[in-house]
Design an enzyme around this catalytic site. Sequence first.
Site, PDB file in Angstrom:
ATOM      1  N   ARG A   1     -11.974  -2.952  -8.351  1.00 37.90           N
ATOM      2  CA  ARG A   1     -11.862  -3.661  -7.079  1.00 37.90           C
ATOM      3  C   ARG A   1     -13.233  -3.756  -6.430  1.00 37.90           C
ATOM      4  NH1 ARG A   1      -8.256  -1.478  -2.129  1.00 37.90           N
ATOM      5  NH2 ARG A   1     -10.157  -0.234  -1.890  1.00 37.90           N
TER       6      ARG A   1
ATOM      7  N   TYR B   1     -11.504   1.749   9.704  1.00 35.28           N
ATOM      8  CA  TYR B   1     -12.619   2.364   8.961  1.00 35.28           C
ATOM      9  C   TYR B   1     -13.084   1.515   7.789  1.00 35.28           C
ATOM     10  CZ  TYR B   1      -8.432   4.461   6.762  1.00 35.28           C
ATOM     11  OH  TYR B   1      -7.201   4.671   6.201  1.00 35.28           O
ATOM     12  N   LYS B   2     -12.489   0.341   7.619  1.00 34.75           N
ATOM     13  CA  LYS B   2     -12.912  -0.540   6.522  1.00 34.75           C
ATOM     14  C   LYS B   2     -13.997  -1.484   7.058  1.00 34.75           C
ATOM     15  CE  LYS B   2      -8.309  -0.081   4.482  1.00 34.75           C
ATOM     16  NZ  LYS B   2      -8.653   0.790   3.346  1.00 34.75           N
TER      17      LYS B   2
ATOM     18  N   PHE C   1       0.846  -1.192   0.000  1.00 29.50           N
ATOM     19  CA  PHE C   1       0.000   0.000   0.000  1.00 29.50           C
ATOM     20  C   PHE C   1       0.885   1.248   0.000  1.00 29.50           C
ATOM     21  CE2 PHE C   1      -2.772   3.266   1.756  1.00 29.50           C
ATOM     22  CZ  PHE C   1      -3.829   3.146   0.870  1.00 29.50           C
TER      23      PHE C   1
ATOM     24  N   ASP D   1       1.006  -5.281   8.228  1.00 28.93           N
ATOM     25  CA  ASP D   1      -0.037  -4.289   7.975  1.00 28.93           C
ATOM     26  C   ASP D   1      -1.345  -5.050   7.782  1.00 28.93           C
ATOM     27  OD1 ASP D   1      -1.881  -2.539   6.894  1.00 28.93           O
ATOM     28  OD2 ASP D   1      -0.405  -1.428   5.728  1.00 28.93           O
TER      29      ASP D   1
END
Lengths: 407, 407
Positions: free
Chosen positions: B377, B232-233, B130, B207
């Site tokens: 995605r 927050y996902k 990321f 991560d």
Amino acid sequence: MTDLDGLADRARELDATDPLARCRDRFVLGPETAYLDGNSLGRPLTVTADALARFAREDWGDRLIRGWDEQWVALPTELGDRLGSVLLGAAPGQTIVGDSTSVLLYKLARAAVDAAPAERDEIVLSDDDFPTDRYLLEGIAAETGRTLRWIPTDRAGGVPPEQAAAAIGPRTALVVLSHVTYRSGYLADAAPITGLAHDAGAPVLWDLCHSVGSVPVDLDGWGADLAVGCTYKYLGGGPGSPAFAYVATRHHGVLRQPIQGWFGRHDPFAMAAGYEPAAGIRQFLSGTPPVLATVPLQVGLDLYAEVGIDAVRTKSVGLTAFAVEYADALGLELASPRDPDRRGGHVTVRHPDARALVAALWERGVIPDFRAPDGVRIGLSPLSTSFAEVAAGFEVLSEVAGLRPTS
Amino acid sequence: MTDLDGLADRARELDATDPLARCRDRFVLGPETAYLDGNSLGRPLTVTADALARFAREDWGDRLIRGWDEQWVALPTELGDRLGSVLLGAAPGQTIVGDSTSVLLYKLARAAVDAAPAERDEIVLSDDDFPTDRYLLEGIAAETGRTLRWIPTDRAGGVPPEQAAAAIGPRTALVVLSHVTYRSGYLADAAPITGLAHDAGAPVLWDLCHSVGSVPVDLDGWGADLAVGCTYKYLGGGPGSPAFAYVATRHHGVLRQPIQGWFGRHDPFAMAAGYEPAAGIRQFLSGTPPVLATVPLQVGLDLYAEVGIDAVRTKSVGLTAFAVEYADALGLELASPRDPDRRGGHVTVRHPDARALVAALWERGVIPDFRAPDGVRIGLSPLSTSFAEVAAGFEVLSEVAGLRPTS
């Protein structure tokens, strides 16, 4: 007891003629007798709860990921600009909202110290600065091979320009000072101190945590280099709300902050190879901005924009003057400056049993703060504290401490 | 079109037998046809709005500064322990909540690299990690005199243990890898990779941003050293909600993080001179914790505690398998692993006009994410996404892209 009655009467008169008295009812007012710690955690506005719920249902729940494109990517700088305009005396493009004060102080101080020539081997700060500032700078000094140089504070807990001048010189890499000190409420004379640091070739980072929202700040006017501050005290951001940072335009692209996360990169959503700092103030961002957590601050700023910081300062000076008057009447020793031009929004009095006294006051619904070793710190929020509340708090204090009017 | 009708029928059957189908109604469901980006920003629970409003009125408004003593000082570790227990496979005392992922990654990676001997001069990471991880480590390498060593990802966008083994060795200061990669959803085989790094004398920082809440994590079981992740996902923390960090107990008091703010100090409220790291995981805190901003996460964790991560994973595998089935039926090239054991909670398909396609889908109320250069995605939130929603999204995709079933 006549004198305390007289002070209670005066409080009622002051409330009756206070142009900001109407603001108090906009805050959540609990059952406590006197909340005298709004300079540590401000009361919420009554609209804050609804604003948070609406944000969750609509901004977040309805727009979902689209919110980033529509409004949130710009939030750290747009809200920063608004804060800069309403409260900081900062032109647009120099202020961001995000992280904690500690993290922002680390980023800005590291950037400034890293940019200083090696012969500037001292970081100058006050020996009574807020703990996190001292601890962070101790760490930065260790990792950058600098040493800390302490400016001694005077009896009023502050740093007059002449004392600053004695510590700042050709070895200074960075000066870090509080605009209003956390303990005594001493209000620094920021413009001349900034000027004398510049004369010595050193930048100044102002910690505005205890001044923003109670005292006018004029960062551009002072010629300030850097500033940080928090939003959970006078601004009503809520416990642990995001902080803010200011970097004067002339330092953009010159200073380089160490936490180079994706939001500080040019075109972050390209997700491309290699870090290239964003243009302007955005280069001081790091991670994903704390969007939801800024909702209370946004409604807090609405009220400041409506009222204006000058009216807030007038009320603040009135409140602290009344607190000083009451403390004098009870024979309490003042730890804060008597000169209102050198005093921020809170007043500290000394008492040998301060810790026990504060605990006893909390039991009675009067909520000041204890500051070691002997301070009772009385925070006065200009928008939500009434004069009657101050009088009520002091009255309970006089009972708990067994004090009688001295005159 | 018979095949797409068949897939729509299958979606209804899958929903009818899905033991987690009942969870969907607990989320705020907007008017969109299909929200397929919950792995970027999760939907709020319907109770989140009320929880935030109640927090503002009661926890904050009624308790005010007393909230710190009563509950908030302990929050970063208590909530961290809960997260560790419910989702991370982490025993108590090793997890904190706060800051952003970027800031926590900086703190932990700096601590690990600073502690490595000078001859360990490489930071090892994946070349498709990321962006914020790559940018941050680039900065840390520059400031600590290390270089980055990239592990090439395979066609499925991941790092198999044998490729990790080829990059990790006596020069490795730290290995940083994503448990699930942001682009393809490749699920790393964390335990053997951690083991082979340890065999080479190097610590591993995982991560977990794209895995936590969709895939079981077993940090203690893997023997992980460090981990960070966001909330927050899948966890429903809301835009920009605080992150979390894990530091295995054996590293406490050994690693030293650079942002030594007051909340990481032993007895912070003593406000005493000199920084002394707190005992245990608290030494990795820095500033005042983001209390209000953790409210949505707290209610999100309630649901995970009720349902359990194994049931979530079963649903997640079902959702991604169904998405793969639909993509196959449309002849779309899969960029994600076909093996469910190597696949996280999202699926990416390739399309030459992916950017325009995603824009057109958004117009039609189908919300996946574009990932350069050619990825669509499709994020599938096990607790809020239904199979019918996936089918509806793919049906619109087939229309917009002009695709017809291939079989």
